[in-house]
Design a protein around this motif. Sequence first.
Motif, short mmCIF file in Angstrom:
data_model
loop_
_atom_site.label_atom_id
_atom_site.label_comp_id
_atom_site.label_asym_id
_atom_site.label_seq_id
_atom_site.Cartn_x
_atom_site.Cartn_y
_atom_site.Cartn_z
N GLY A 123 29.13 54.01 19.51
CA GLY A 123 28.07 54.99 19.31
C GLY A 123 28.58 56.21 18.58
O GLY A 123 29.67 56.72 18.88
N GLN A 124 27.81 56.67 17.61
CA GLN A 124 28.13 57.87 16.84
C GLN A 124 26.93 58.81 16.86
O GLN A 124 25.79 58.37 17.03
N VAL A 125 27.19 60.10 16.70
CA VAL A 125 26.13 61.11 16.76
C VAL A 125 26.20 61.97 15.49
O VAL A 125 26.87 63.02 15.48
N PRO A 126 25.55 61.54 14.42
CA PRO A 126 25.56 62.34 13.19
C PRO A 126 24.97 63.73 13.36
O PRO A 126 25.40 64.68 12.69
N THR A 127 23.99 63.88 14.26
CA THR A 127 23.40 65.19 14.51
C THR A 127 23.49 65.48 16.00
O THR A 127 22.88 64.78 16.82
N GLN A 128 24.26 66.49 16.37
CA GLN A 128 24.42 66.88 17.76
C GLN A 128 23.39 67.96 18.13
O GLN A 128 22.99 68.77 17.28
N VAL A 147 24.18 69.58 28.70
CA VAL A 147 24.81 68.82 27.63
C VAL A 147 25.64 69.76 26.76
O VAL A 147 25.11 70.70 26.15
N THR A 148 26.95 69.52 26.72
CA THR A 148 27.79 70.26 25.78
C THR A 148 27.84 69.53 24.44
O THR A 148 27.82 70.16 23.39
N GLN A 149 27.88 68.20 24.48
CA GLN A 149 27.76 67.38 23.28
C GLN A 149 27.49 65.94 23.73
O GLN A 149 27.90 65.53 24.79
N LEU A 150 26.75 65.21 22.92
CA LEU A 150 26.56 63.79 23.18
C LEU A 150 27.83 63.06 22.78
O LEU A 150 28.43 63.35 21.73
N GLY A 177 26.54 63.88 29.14
CA GLY A 177 26.48 65.23 28.59
C GLY A 177 27.74 65.74 27.96
O GLY A 177 27.76 66.87 27.45
N SER A 178 28.82 64.96 27.98
CA SER A 178 30.06 65.43 27.38
C SER A 178 30.95 64.24 27.06
O SER A 178 30.77 63.14 27.60
N GLN A 179 31.94 64.50 26.21
CA GLN A 179 32.90 63.45 25.88
C GLN A 179 33.75 63.11 27.10
O GLN A 179 34.11 61.95 27.31
N ALA A 180 34.07 64.12 27.92
CA ALA A 180 34.87 63.88 29.11
C ALA A 180 34.14 62.96 30.09
O ALA A 180 34.74 62.07 30.70
#
Length: 827
Positions: free
Chosen positions: A521-526, A535-538, A590-593
């Motif tokens: 999975g990739q997120v071109p638009t965060q 959510v800090t980042q998807l 909600g985060s990479q962690a």
Amino acid sequence: MLKLEPARSFVRPYRARLLAAAIATALITAPWIATNVGATEVLATPADVTPAGVAPAAAPAAAQDAPASSSSASAKQLDSVVVSAKSTRSAVSLTGKEIQKIQPGASPLKAIQTLPGVLYLTADPWGNNEQNTQLFVHGFSTQQLGYTMDGVPLGDQQYGNYNGLSPQRAVISEDVGSVTLASGAGDLSTASTSNLGGTVTTLSSDPAKDAGLKFAQTFGSYSTSRTYLRYDTGNFGDGNSAYGSIVNQDQRAWDFAGHQRGVQADGKFVHDDSNGKLTLFADYSDKVEPNEDSIYHGTAAGQGTVLPYTRAFTYPNFPYALAYLGANGAPPASAGNNYRNYYSDAQRTDYLTYAKYDWKISDGVTWSNQIYYHHNDGVGVVAGPIQVAGLPALFSVYYPGQNLKQVFGNSGYATRTTEYDINRRGFLSSVDWVAGNNQLDAGVWYELNRSGQYRRWYALDVNDPTSPYQRPNDSLQPLITQYNVENRTQVVQPYVSDQWFITPEITLQAGFKSSFQFANGQVPTQPLPGSTVGVTQLPVGTIDTRQKFLPQIGATWDITSQDQLFANVQKNTRQFITYGAGGLSPWSLGSQAAFEQFKQNVSPETSWTEELGLRSQHDFNFGPISGIDGQVSVYHVDFSNRLLSISPTPVISSIVGGAPIIANVGSVTTNGVDIAGTLHFGDHFSFYDALSYNQSQYNDNYLSGTTVVPTSGKNVPGSPEWLNKFILSANYGAISGQLVGDYVGKVYATYTNDLSVPSYFLLSAQASYAIPGSFGILHDAKISLNVSNLLQKKGAYEVVVGAASGTYNTYPIPPRQFFVTFSASFF
């Protein structure tokens, strides 16, 4: 009503003593079952039907010698309601003819609601609306089942599409040949990554042998119009035949002014000769479904202060919609969470095609190869107030310090879309080899799926409002692109199976499959920081899951030519959802962690399913009763690694949501019994009844933050313990009719079982008249009447399980509706 005690002991994997005891118990009770309990119609002897999912092949000599059913039983097959497939698992089917009796144009999923152990609910009489569809089979929900059409995988039926399409979008209802429910884990060859609790297999009809034109027109309640047209070429050339069909449907919703509209076309070409069978199929579907919001039930102040029977949107009355909001775009405070949107809808456009060739290499060897492609372009739309839940905080991140009402067109409404894109391609290959008394089957399924989701926000201009039938991305530029997630998923599932015909009466089946999923999975638009709660980042990245050994073993024993005992034990898995920013998907965290923690600590859901049952078909003279067809089955399921989305922050609303934590929260134990069958009263009357008991209970509590949620020993919500369905059929010459009853027991509405929805009973009816004779080129003319909710019942129809104790949502029972259909053939 027949009373059943919950089954307490069942077959356990590899425990021979308990298996022997269970078989002995079934043998002791078999005579009672054969004479006292009705079950699903048995339309063939064991030698007549190849197990579901196995390519047809020449039967071994032992099987060929199996006795055939009596001629009187064969005559009875013409007006059977349900088919019982002769396999090692519980598998029951409906023919296309019976589906059209339920409701002309009914979806395959709507049709299976008459089968034992099935709860299927939806807003419209056809079962087409997908936003509020609910399906439970033996306690497993919609996304824990598998679905195929002519072998092509249809995904897990999640409303937010990412890996498939609904059966009704894959093939026109009138072109369905049959639909089969295997209420265990399904056949090893089933192309699915989600079939923990069963499979729904839809088969399209083949072209007719004779050329002709079929026509059907339905009119009915709420401005219904459904027009169906099909042309069959008949046989031409050397084994060639084809058909093409088209349908157009429009119906206004019963409680608001939205119209469910759709156009669909499909076609099929078959070339069949001594060398093999070539099948080409294509389907196009384009539909718009305005949706209804569910009713929120809450105990806290302000959560659900108004409980209307329906929560319809206000379109097309735009002046009323404007007056409904306050000066800044807020709905009335008295409405609480049951405020009204201007509109919401689902728009789906699908292209599906496949090519399949069954090559008869020799009398005992068939090699089947099938390739398929599916493209979906869809969008889910909600035009709602800008001052609900957490929307002001979200919008202020993108437009800090600005007048939000002016930003979104001065109407007080904003239009939110979730825009979907699916591109799936794959192949299935299998070899079926009859060698002596063995039938070997081995194959593989491969799929590559590229899917994407955009979350966008558009203005709803006070001077130029949009409608549910427009795609905002076609006419407007988005004010906010909140996120864009792209997923690439590869699935590989090989399997091998062997049927050993030990004697003419006893067959043993054993095999296993593997399930491999490689997802990125990739997120071109965060999303911007602070725009989405928690959510800090998807997250981005890959998750590869490998389930190398998923075994299955089963057996059938033809006790007599009319009675068959079956048993089956199978393990299966549900692969992780590969969807962006929603559902039980690791890419919604909600985060990479949190994603990396999930990757290291969370396992896919698995199940062990064990079944034992008896099928019977008997003709006899007992007063007015001339025959009985039946199937009784008991089952036990150990469901492990249950996944749950736990929100550490309050869920603001279905529009905004909270950041979830997805965790394994323990196991579920299921015990159940299905007893279903048909009593025949001569040539003109029959009575089908399906009684089901299911007890699915959580075995563990779980933690939400530091709070223990006491779910251990609680029933799975949404799924009732008791179901009973019946069909009373009459057929006298040109006149036929059915009375259909559906009882649904009490349903728990929360995980902690503190709230519930009471039981209900619905009746529907069908009557038809076959117009005798031919009128020039017109023949087989028939007029039919269908009535839903005959007794005009009201109440809670569907339950949306609450995320917390004290809250849940419901959809209402639709009112009585009438439909008249005229159908005929030409040439």
